[in-house]
Design a protein around this motif. Structure first.
Motif, PDB file in Angstrom:
ATOM      1  N   LYS A 156       0.845  -1.189   0.000  1.00 53.12           N
ATOM      2  CA  LYS A 156       0.000   0.000   0.000  1.00 53.12           C
ATOM      3  C   LYS A 156       0.881   1.239   0.000  1.00 53.12           C
ATOM      4  O   LYS A 156       1.772   1.386   0.837  1.00 53.12           O
ATOM      5  N   PHE A 157       0.646   2.144  -0.951  1.00 52.60           N
ATOM      6  CA  PHE A 157       1.376   3.405  -1.049  1.00 52.60           C
ATOM      7  C   PHE A 157       0.495   4.488  -0.431  1.00 52.60           C
ATOM      8  O   PHE A 157      -0.456   4.959  -1.043  1.00 52.60           O
ATOM      9  N   LEU A 158       0.826   4.868   0.811  1.00 56.31           N
ATOM     10  CA  LEU A 158      -0.063   5.683   1.631  1.00 56.31           C
ATOM     11  C   LEU A 158       0.157   7.178   1.453  1.00 56.31           C
ATOM     12  O   LEU A 158      -0.754   7.972   1.695  1.00 56.31           O
ATOM     13  N   THR A 159       1.363   7.577   1.088  1.00 56.85           N
ATOM     14  CA  THR A 159       1.633   8.967   0.697  1.00 56.85           C
ATOM     15  C   THR A 159       2.313   8.922  -0.664  1.00 56.85           C
ATOM     16  O   THR A 159       2.883   7.897  -1.044  1.00 56.85           O
ATOM     17  N   PRO A 160       2.233  10.012  -1.438  1.00 55.41           N
ATOM     18  CA  PRO A 160       2.695   9.968  -2.830  1.00 55.41           C
ATOM     19  C   PRO A 160       4.114   9.418  -2.990  1.00 55.41           C
ATOM     20  O   PRO A 160       5.049   9.841  -2.303  1.00 55.41           O
ATOM     21  N   LEU A 161       4.234   8.474  -3.901  1.00 49.68           N
ATOM     22  CA  LEU A 161       5.518   7.875  -4.256  1.00 49.68           C
ATOM     23  C   LEU A 161       6.116   8.654  -5.415  1.00 49.68           C
ATOM     24  O   LEU A 161       5.476   8.846  -6.447  1.00 49.68           O
ATOM     25  N   ARG A 162       7.368   9.098  -5.227  1.00 53.30           N
ATOM     26  CA  ARG A 162       8.061   9.877  -6.256  1.00 53.30           C
ATOM     27  C   ARG A 162       9.352   9.160  -6.612  1.00 53.30           C
ATOM     28  O   ARG A 162      10.322   9.184  -5.851  1.00 53.30           O
ATOM     29  N   ILE A 163       9.348   8.506  -7.765  1.00 51.03           N
ATOM     30  CA  ILE A 163      10.530   7.807  -8.259  1.00 51.03           C
ATOM     31  C   ILE A 163      10.923   8.417  -9.596  1.00 51.03           C
ATOM     32  O   ILE A 163      10.084   8.572 -10.491  1.00 51.03           O
ATOM     33  N   LYS A 164      12.200   8.769  -9.716  1.00 52.15           N
ATOM     34  CA  LYS A 164      12.691   9.403 -10.938  1.00 52.15           C
ATOM     35  C   LYS A 164      13.564   8.454 -11.736  1.00 52.15           C
ATOM     36  O   LYS A 164      14.273   7.619 -11.184  1.00 52.15           O
ATOM     37  N   LYS A 165      13.505   8.620 -13.051  1.00 54.49           N
ATOM     38  CA  LYS A 165      14.417   7.937 -13.951  1.00 54.49           C
ATOM     39  C   LYS A 165      14.737   8.902 -15.078  1.00 54.49           C
ATOM     40  O   LYS A 165      13.849   9.449 -15.715  1.00 54.49           O
ATOM     41  N   GLY A 166      16.030   9.121 -15.321  1.00 59.04           N
ATOM     42  CA  GLY A 166      16.425  10.104 -16.325  1.00 59.04           C
ATOM     43  C   GLY A 166      15.966  11.498 -15.979  1.00 59.04           C
ATOM     44  O   GLY A 166      15.566  12.273 -16.845  1.00 59.04           O
ATOM     45  N   ASN A 167      15.966  11.819 -14.674  1.00 62.76           N
ATOM     46  CA  ASN A 167      15.577  13.132 -14.169  1.00 62.76           C
ATOM     47  C   ASN A 167      14.105  13.454 -14.403  1.00 62.76           C
ATOM     48  O   ASN A 167      13.698  14.618 -14.342  1.00 62.76           O
TER      49      ASN A 167
END
Length: 277
Positions: A156-167
């Motif tokens: 469960k992703f309870l707060t926003p997930l921020r994953i970057k790739k290539g900026n």
């Protein structure tokens, strides 16, 4: 090693939808007052930055900060937690003093809201109540240890997930591999001071299914004088037949968080077993 500080202020007032920015800002102002020894009160050109807790927590760039706030979105109360990791655990007294100052003297948000009734716990032990700290705060840090293994899980992703790739931020195309890699990178940098770019093993699983929702979010930056984008995804991901090492990484992710801006409370996950009966 780590500490989990649980803070429970009592009030009838309702917090904003997202408390992470407000809490981190108030904590930062108090932490600087508690720890700064520079007569100029400025970080730029300061002689003490190498050993300054405030500088490590707020000014140091391009690092994994060894703490994070733990919040929920749209809470009905002001309860929150603060994790300290690795060598940051040695700063526990300064952190507790700063939290007390932020919540009882300086206040939160534009209204400078303070709390008369406040309780703090460290690793489940009460250290502050009735307007004062315990006479002696001598609490052993926890060690991260994962017992057991569940192969069929729901994340469960309870707060926003921020994953970057290539900026660039990833949204719909996030995979379990991206999540595991993010946790592994954070773990190695926080606890081993080692920068890594890939997993040291190949995850195995049968299948994964996700239901993500884009969540727009903003925070006010006093330093830059404008709103900053904090968007990401929330929702769930089901994974069947997951290997033990990946399960252990995800459980570690429950503690250290996943992705970017975890210091604000972003990237909070919860791992649950799927009942296939």
């Amino acid at each position: 090693m780590y500490y989990k500080i649980d803070i429970k202020p009592k009030t009838d007032k309702t917090p904003p939808y997202f408390t992470g920015s407000m809490l981190r800002g108030a904590f930062g102002h108090a932490l600087k007052r508690v720890t700064c020894i520079n007569p100029s009160y400025r970080c730029e050109g300061c002689f003490a930055t190498e050993k300054c807790l405030y500088y490590d927590f707020y000014e140091k760039q391009n690092i994994q900060h060894k703490y994070r706030f733990d919040i929920e979105l749209n809470q009905k109360n002001f309860d929150f937690s603060l994790y300290l990791f690795a060598e940051s655990c040695h700063a526990l007294p300064y952190v507790l003093s700063s939290l007390e100052m932020a919540l009882t003297q300086n206040g939160l948000g534009r209204e400078r809201m303070t709390f008369e009734d406040l309780q703090m716990e460290v690793n489940g032990v009460t250290v502050y109540r009735d307007h004062g700290f315990s006479h002696q705060i001598d609490i052993v840090p926890c060690k991260i240890h994962v017992d057991g293994h569940t192969s069929d899980i729901k994340i469960k992703f309870l707060t926003p997930l921020r994953i970057k790739k290539g900026n660039k931020l990833k949204y719909d195309d996030i995979t379990i591999e991206h999540i595991l890699r993010s946790i592994y990178q954070r773990k190695q940098q926080i606890f081993e001071n080692e920068e890594v770019y890939s997993l040291d093993y190949e995850p195995t699983y049968i299948t994964s299914v996700k239901t993500f929702e884009y969540k727009p979010l903003y925070r006010k930056s006093d330093r830059q004088g404008k709103k900053m984008v904090m968007d990401g995804v929330i929702g769930e991901m089901a994974v069947l037949g997951l290997d033990r090492k990946s399960y252990e990484l995800l459980k570690i992710g429950e503690i250290i968080g996943v992705g970017k801006q975890t210091v604000f409370g972003m990237g909070k996950i919860k791992v649950e077993e799927i009942d296939r009966k």
